[in-house]
Scaffold this motif. Structure first.
Motif, short mmCIF file in Angstrom:
data_model
loop_
_atom_site.label_atom_id
_atom_site.label_comp_id
_atom_site.label_asym_id
_atom_site.label_seq_id
_atom_site.Cartn_x
_atom_site.Cartn_y
_atom_site.Cartn_z
N VAL A 61 0.87 -1.17 0.00
CA VAL A 61 0.00 0.00 0.00
C VAL A 61 0.91 1.22 0.00
CG1 VAL A 61 -1.76 1.28 1.26
CG2 VAL A 61 -1.76 -1.21 1.33
N THR A 62 0.63 2.16 -0.91
CA THR A 62 1.43 3.38 -0.96
C THR A 62 0.87 4.38 0.05
OG1 THR A 62 0.08 4.43 -2.65
CG2 THR A 62 1.89 3.03 -3.41
N ASN A 63 1.62 5.43 0.30
CA ASN A 63 1.16 6.48 1.20
C ASN A 63 -0.06 7.21 0.63
OD1 ASN A 63 3.10 5.97 3.10
ND2 ASN A 63 4.51 7.53 2.35
N GLY A 64 -0.27 7.15 -0.66
CA GLY A 64 -1.43 7.75 -1.29
C GLY A 64 -2.65 6.86 -1.26
N GLY A 65 -2.51 5.62 -0.80
CA GLY A 65 -3.64 4.71 -0.67
C GLY A 65 -3.78 3.71 -1.79
N ILE A 94 6.17 3.82 -0.01
CA ILE A 94 5.47 2.61 0.39
C ILE A 94 5.11 2.76 1.86
CG2 ILE A 94 5.62 0.10 0.69
CD1 ILE A 94 5.60 0.96 -2.22
N GLY A 95 3.82 2.64 2.19
CA GLY A 95 3.36 2.81 3.56
C GLY A 95 3.30 1.51 4.34
N ASN A 96 2.94 0.41 3.67
CA ASN A 96 2.77 -0.85 4.37
C ASN A 96 2.90 -1.99 3.38
OD1 ASN A 96 2.24 -2.61 6.42
ND2 ASN A 96 0.09 -2.07 6.67
N VAL A 97 3.38 -3.13 3.84
CA VAL A 97 3.43 -4.34 3.03
C VAL A 97 2.31 -5.25 3.52
CG1 VAL A 97 4.82 -6.33 2.38
CG2 VAL A 97 5.91 -4.12 2.66
N LEU A 98 1.35 -5.54 2.63
CA LEU A 98 0.22 -6.38 3.02
C LEU A 98 0.58 -7.85 3.03
CD1 LEU A 98 -2.69 -4.64 1.10
CD2 LEU A 98 -2.08 -4.44 3.51
N SER A 99 1.28 -8.31 2.01
CA SER A 99 1.67 -9.72 1.98
C SER A 99 3.03 -9.86 1.33
CB SER A 99 0.63 -10.56 1.23
OG SER A 99 0.56 -10.16 -0.12
N LYS A 100 3.79 -10.76 1.87
CA LYS A 100 5.13 -11.02 1.37
C LYS A 100 5.08 -12.28 0.51
CE LYS A 100 8.53 -9.49 2.92
NZ LYS A 100 9.33 -8.47 2.27
N THR A 101 5.95 -12.34 -0.47
CA THR A 101 6.07 -13.56 -1.27
C THR A 101 7.11 -14.45 -0.67
OG1 THR A 101 7.69 -12.51 -2.70
CG2 THR A 101 5.39 -12.38 -3.39
N SER A 153 8.23 -0.66 -9.64
CA SER A 153 7.13 -0.66 -10.58
C SER A 153 6.01 -1.48 -9.97
CB SER A 153 7.58 -1.28 -11.91
OG SER A 153 6.51 -1.33 -12.82
N LEU A 154 4.84 -0.84 -9.79
CA LEU A 154 3.68 -1.49 -9.19
C LEU A 154 2.62 -1.74 -10.24
CD1 LEU A 154 2.97 0.48 -5.89
CD2 LEU A 154 4.17 -1.66 -6.14
N GLU A 155 1.95 -2.88 -10.13
CA GLU A 155 0.78 -3.15 -10.97
C GLU A 155 -0.44 -2.92 -10.09
OE1 GLU A 155 -0.65 -6.33 -14.26
OE2 GLU A 155 0.35 -7.12 -12.49
N ILE A 156 -1.19 -1.85 -10.39
CA ILE A 156 -2.34 -1.51 -9.55
C ILE A 156 -3.64 -2.06 -10.11
CG2 ILE A 156 -1.27 0.53 -8.54
CD1 ILE A 156 -2.78 2.23 -10.55
N ALA A 157 -3.65 -2.44 -11.37
CA ALA A 157 -4.79 -3.10 -12.01
C ALA A 157 -4.21 -3.95 -13.13
CB ALA A 157 -5.78 -2.09 -12.55
N GLU A 158 -5.05 -4.73 -13.77
CA GLU A 158 -4.55 -5.59 -14.84
C GLU A 158 -3.99 -4.73 -15.97
OE1 GLU A 158 -6.37 -9.08 -17.61
OE2 GLU A 158 -7.15 -8.84 -15.58
N ASN A 159 -2.71 -4.95 -16.28
CA ASN A 159 -1.97 -4.23 -17.31
C ASN A 159 -1.85 -2.72 -17.04
OD1 ASN A 159 -1.43 -6.56 -18.80
ND2 ASN A 159 -3.43 -6.43 -19.81
#
Length: 136
Positions: free
Chosen positions: A61-65, A96-103, A80-86
């Motif tokens: 999650v970015t600081n902008g939401g 970056i404000g928070n990491v929701l899930s790690k790989t 580089s973030l993918e926020i929607a498909e393509n």
């Protein structure tokens, strides 16, 4: 003459010394250090460690939401973030404000970060747990 002359009187018992006068200021600084400065430094250190551990495939999650998945680590400062498909955007790592899930780490790749297998993958870490002494 109705007004009598006023004479200076000496202070009874003596005035406060040099250290005694600064004791309340020193006490206030110590309280501010333990209640404000020290916890903020600890949070900054944890956030910096979290940012350095971000890698491809992490959901952040970015600081902008914006919520997205890290597609590529461009350099030490950009992702580089993918926020929607393509739909890909370039983001500064500091935003970056928070990491929701790690790989999971790639087999054979050395990694210094540890993932708690018992922790739920999609649940955001509680900020209050770290404040009250629990593990994040």
């Amino acid at each position: 003459m109705l007004i009598s002359p006023a004479y200076a009187q000496s202070a009874p018992g003596g005035a406060l010394g040099g250290l005694e006068a600064f004791l309340p200021l020193i006490l206030i600084f110590v309280i501010f250090y333990f209640l404000l400065i020290r916890p903020q430094q600890r949070r900054m250190k944890e956030h910096k460690a979290m940012l350095s551990a971000v890698r491809r495939g992490d959901k952040v999650v970015t600081n902008g939401g914006l919520i997205g998945t890290v597609v590529k680590v461009i350099n030490e400062q950009e992702l580089s973030l993918e926020i929607a498909e393509n739909v890909k955007v370039r983001v500064m790592r500091d935003m970056i404000g928070n990491v929701l899930s790690k790989t999971e780490p790639v087999p054979g790749e050395a990694s210094n970060d540890t993932v708690d297998p018992a922790a739920p993958k999609d649940a955001p870490a509680s900020r209050l747990k770290g404040f009250f002494g629990g593990k994040k």
